[in-house]
Design a protein around this motif. Structure first.
Motif, PDB file in Angstrom:
ATOM      1  N   TRP A  93      42.684-101.275 -80.952  1.00 60.34           N
ATOM      2  CA  TRP A  93      41.571-101.003 -81.865  1.00 60.34           C
ATOM      3  C   TRP A  93      41.058-102.289 -82.497  1.00 60.34           C
ATOM      4  N   TYR A  95      38.901-104.101 -79.976  1.00 59.08           N
ATOM      5  CA  TYR A  95      37.579-103.471 -79.845  1.00 59.08           C
ATOM      6  C   TYR A  95      36.703-103.782 -81.050  1.00 59.08           C
ATOM      7  N   LEU A  96      37.268-103.617 -82.236  1.00 56.85           N
ATOM      8  CA  LEU A  96      36.493-103.847 -83.455  1.00 56.85           C
ATOM      9  C   LEU A  96      36.070-105.308 -83.580  1.00 56.85           C
TER      10      LEU A  96
END
Length: 133
Positions: A83, A86-87
């Motif tokens: 995550w 991705y962020l």
């Protein structure tokens, strides 16, 4: 990693921090490095405290060992890294566009370069892991 190795590594961080602070005090290096030295001292002290607690507190040792070997915690940690990746790509890509619009070419290049770097790292990791698994 052996327990003595971790303990010695903690003392290494403390000594390195003291050396950096002393070099700044004598005028050999910039203030940036003394700040880094202070951070090394703090990290080293916290690591020594953690190692002492691990060696002396049976309940803490059992809890720490269980959490570090638990598959659920490893799954959550891997998911959190995914995550975060991705962020980071999304924030840096949007930042690149925003920086271009406001005329900050230097920051735009930094943001877009970091997106490129993380994508290359992802691709390289994927290629290695594809062969491994």
């Amino acid at each position: 990693m052996g327990k003595n190795y971790r303990f010695l590594l903690s003392f290494f961080w403390i000594v390195l921090g003291i050396v950096l602070c002393a070099c700044h005090a004598s005028g050999l290096i910039e203030e940036y490095w003394s700040s880094m030295g202070f951070a090394f001292i703090v990290v080293g002290i916290l690591q020594v405290i953690r190692q002492i607690r691990y060696r002396t507190n049976e309940e803490y040792r059992e809890k720490f060992d269980t959490e570090s070997k638990d598959e659920r915690n490893r799954f959550i940690a891997n998911k959190a890294w995914a995550w975060a990746g991705y962020l980071f790509v999304m924030v840096a890509a949007v930042g690149s566009i925003v920086f271009k619009l406001i005329g900050r070419e230097d920051l735009m290049m930094l943001a877009s370069g970091s997106v490129c770097l993380i994508m290359l790292l992802y691709w390289g990791s994927w290629m290695v892991l594809k062969r491994k698994y």
